[in-house]
Enzyme design. Structure first.
Site, PDB file in Angstrom:
ATOM      1  CG  HIS A 225      -6.699  -7.804  -1.213  1.00  0.00           C
ATOM      2  ND1 HIS A 225      -7.169  -6.520  -1.409  1.00  0.00           N
ATOM      3  CD2 HIS A 225      -5.369  -7.756  -1.494  1.00  0.00           C
ATOM      4  CE1 HIS A 225      -6.178  -5.738  -1.795  1.00  0.00           C
ATOM      5  NE2 HIS A 225      -5.071  -6.452  -1.856  1.00  0.00           N
ATOM      6  CE  LYS A 227      -4.387  -5.292   2.376  1.00  0.00           C
ATOM      7  NZ  LYS A 227      -4.959  -5.295   1.028  1.00  0.00           N
ATOM      8  CG  ASP A 232     -10.222  -7.351  24.715  1.00  0.00           C
ATOM      9  OD1 ASP A 232      -9.938  -8.539  24.497  1.00  0.00           O
ATOM     10  OD2 ASP A 232      -9.653  -6.665  25.589  1.00  0.00           O
ATOM     11  CG  HIS A 409      -1.123  -0.162  -0.916  1.00  0.00           C
ATOM     12  ND1 HIS A 409      -1.588  -0.851   0.193  1.00  0.00           N
ATOM     13  CD2 HIS A 409      -1.210  -1.032  -1.952  1.00  0.00           C
ATOM     14  CE1 HIS A 409      -1.912  -2.074  -0.152  1.00  0.00           C
ATOM     15  NE2 HIS A 409      -1.697  -2.217  -1.449  1.00  0.00           N
ATOM     16  CE  LYS A 411      -5.635  -1.289  -1.149  1.00  0.00           C
ATOM     17  NZ  LYS A 411      -4.855  -1.356  -2.290  1.00  0.00           N
ATOM     18  CG  ASP A 416     -21.017  15.809  -3.392  1.00  0.00           C
ATOM     19  OD1 ASP A 416     -20.122  16.079  -4.214  1.00  0.00           O
ATOM     20  OD2 ASP A 416     -22.185  15.555  -3.718  1.00  0.00           O
TER      21      ASP A 416
END
Length: 491
Positions: A225, A227, A232, A409, A411, A416
């Site tokens: 899952h 991404k 380089d 979508h 996350k 603070d």
């Protein structure tokens, strides 16, 4: 005679069932898990005979399979050696952190063997179009390698431009590797793209390939899952974005356009992300990647340009082969650290009891807690299960905002105004305990000011749930919520 044979078969069948049930229950007992998860599995096994046993064998344990488990051990030893190399470069490690971040960084260093990294340039993208435009520029400038990991890669639209650029890069001698999840990228693997890319010299690893013949020997719902993009050895991207064109992706399911954020990093943190990629690649292919530049050479080159940007990052990978439960520990500790404000964005809100109590406790001790979720969700199961948590959250004083402008979508958690967690982890059992995920823990008031602007914009385009109206919802909805809540430890 016929009756006797029938009785013997019946007796054998019943005995076999109970022996199998006892074996599975022993496996449930031996495996350390939360009480709620333990009880959910026991009830499933007893209430749904045979089907409960089959479900447990399919998705009850985080089993990588024999081949991947062996490769994982080899890859772990390589990762440890690479981390030890990094520790020789003391100039990249942060010694002065904010009060809220210090103990979290110590926790991660103890569990992972590596501390937080300073001197990182960070760029935050709130639109996929801008992310892909920046990525195309970096691909055009790539000299040595382009490595990517994605859960979903959907051909069409803007993504086709990325494919074209990758082919051109490979043709000029840049080493290109893709790790794509077998389930999430099913449309990609059923298209002509794999053949086209491989012909151009791009290596593709189909992560966690589904094999029905081995369905009871490896957990099939364990997914890649992450991404992640690496270019380089010094540029990296990560966040919630899959490789899709949001104007085309899942437009037929009635949830609107997907909304994501992505982060571009230039600095020492990319070296740790490269170690994670090499680990994932070796698990899937058995091939050990030899970097064009060693960590020492690369970091010595960076030393002359390393500047104090104020952006300190702790990279937290999770999943099989990484410290068990680390992301859960970091999440819980982060929530209890909050003193003024918490802003949480997540598409899937199915928290563990510990996370739920931590969120509620924050609101009850005076922290202003905002949770932003999409109004409509692509998962019916999660959509109903998440509602079962609303009453407890609302009673504690948590503000729940339902985003109206598409499927949010993103996350992220902002604490603070100073510390944030951004990555691929949803607030559900699957992301926190099972899948291969990546999270960035970022200690930077300047960066998190930009993140807060984006989150406040989400709130401005959301509808706040009224606690009184919610308490008066129909009973049939409450019943459905509780039914799906029963399965929440398994989602």
């Amino acid at each position: 005679m016929t009756l006797t044979i029938y009785s013997i078969l019946n007796y054998t069948f019943i005995c076999s069932y109970w022996i199998l049930t006892i074996i599975i229950i022993i496996r449930v007992l031996i495996k350390r898990r939360t009480v709620s998860s333990f009880m959910a599995w026991l009830l499933t096994i007893y209430i749904v005979p045979f089907m409960g046993i089959i479900l447990y064998l399919l998705c009850g344990e985080s089993n990588l399979g024999k081949k991947r488990s062996l490769r994982s051990k080899i890859a772990q030893s390589t990762s440890i050696r690479r981390i030890q190399e990094l520790k020789n470069h003391k100039h990249i490690f942060s010694n002065k952190n904010s009060k809220i971040a210090s103990s979290l960084f110590k926790l991660c260093e103890l569990r992972q063997g590596i501390g937080a990294l300073k001197g990182n340039q960070i760029q935050l993208f709130k639109k996929i179009d801008n992310t892909l435009a920046s990525l195309i520029k970096d691909i055009d400038l790539a000299k040595h390698n382009i490595d990517m990991v994605f859960y979903i890669w959907e051909p069409g639209g803007l993504v086709d431009h990325i494919v074209t650029k990758l082919i051109i890069a490979a043709q000029r001698g840049v080493k290109c590797r893709l790790i794509l999840d077998s389930v999430g990228c099913i449309n990609f693997f059923n298209s002509s793209y794999p053949k086209i890319l491989k012909k151009a010299g791009i290596n593709i690893a189909e992560a966690l390939h589904i094999n029905l013949l081995r369905i009871f020997f490896r957990r099939m719902d364990l997914r890649q899952h992450r991404k992640m993009i690496l270019i380089d050895n010094h540029i990296a991207y990560t966040g919630s974005m899959n490789m899709v064109d949001p104007k085309l992706f899942k437009q037929n399911i009635g949830v609107g356009q997907w909304i994501d954020i992505m982060i571009r990093i230039d600095g020492p943190a990319t070296t740790v992300m490269r170690i994670i990629f090499e680990f994932d690649w070796e698990i899937e292919t058995g091939e050990h990647i030899v970097p064009v530049l060693s960590s020492s050479q690369h970091l010595m080159q960076q030393k002359t340009t390393l500047i104090s940007t104020g952006h300190t990052i702790q990279i937290i990978p999770s999943g099989p082969g990484f410290p068990e439960g680390i992301i859960h520990q970091v999440l819980i500790t982060s929530l209890y650290k909050a003193r003024k404000q918490l802003i949480i964005t997540t598409p899937y809100l199915v928290p563990s009891d510990d996370l739920l109590y931590a969120i509620c406790a924050a609101a009850q001790r005076g922290v202003k807690v905002h949770i932003i979720i999409p109004k409509n969700n692509d998962s019916v199961l999660v959509n109903w299960a998440s509602r079962a948590f609303f009453s407890e959250l609302l009673d504690a004083g948590v503000l729940i905002h339902r985003f109206q402008k598409g499927l949010l979508h993103v996350k992220s958690i902002l604490i603070d105004h100073q510390l944030s967690l951004i990555g691929t982890v949803n607030l559900d059992v699957r992301s926190i305990w099972l899948n291969f995920e990546i999270t960035l823990l970022i200690d930077s008031k300047l960066f998190n000011k930009d993140l807060e602007k984006i989150q406040l914009d989400y709130i401005a385009h959301s509808k706040l749930i009224d606690a009184q109206k919610w308490s008066k919802r129909p009973y049939w909805k409450r019943i459905i919520e509780r039914l799906f809540y029963f399965f929440s430890p398994l989602l």
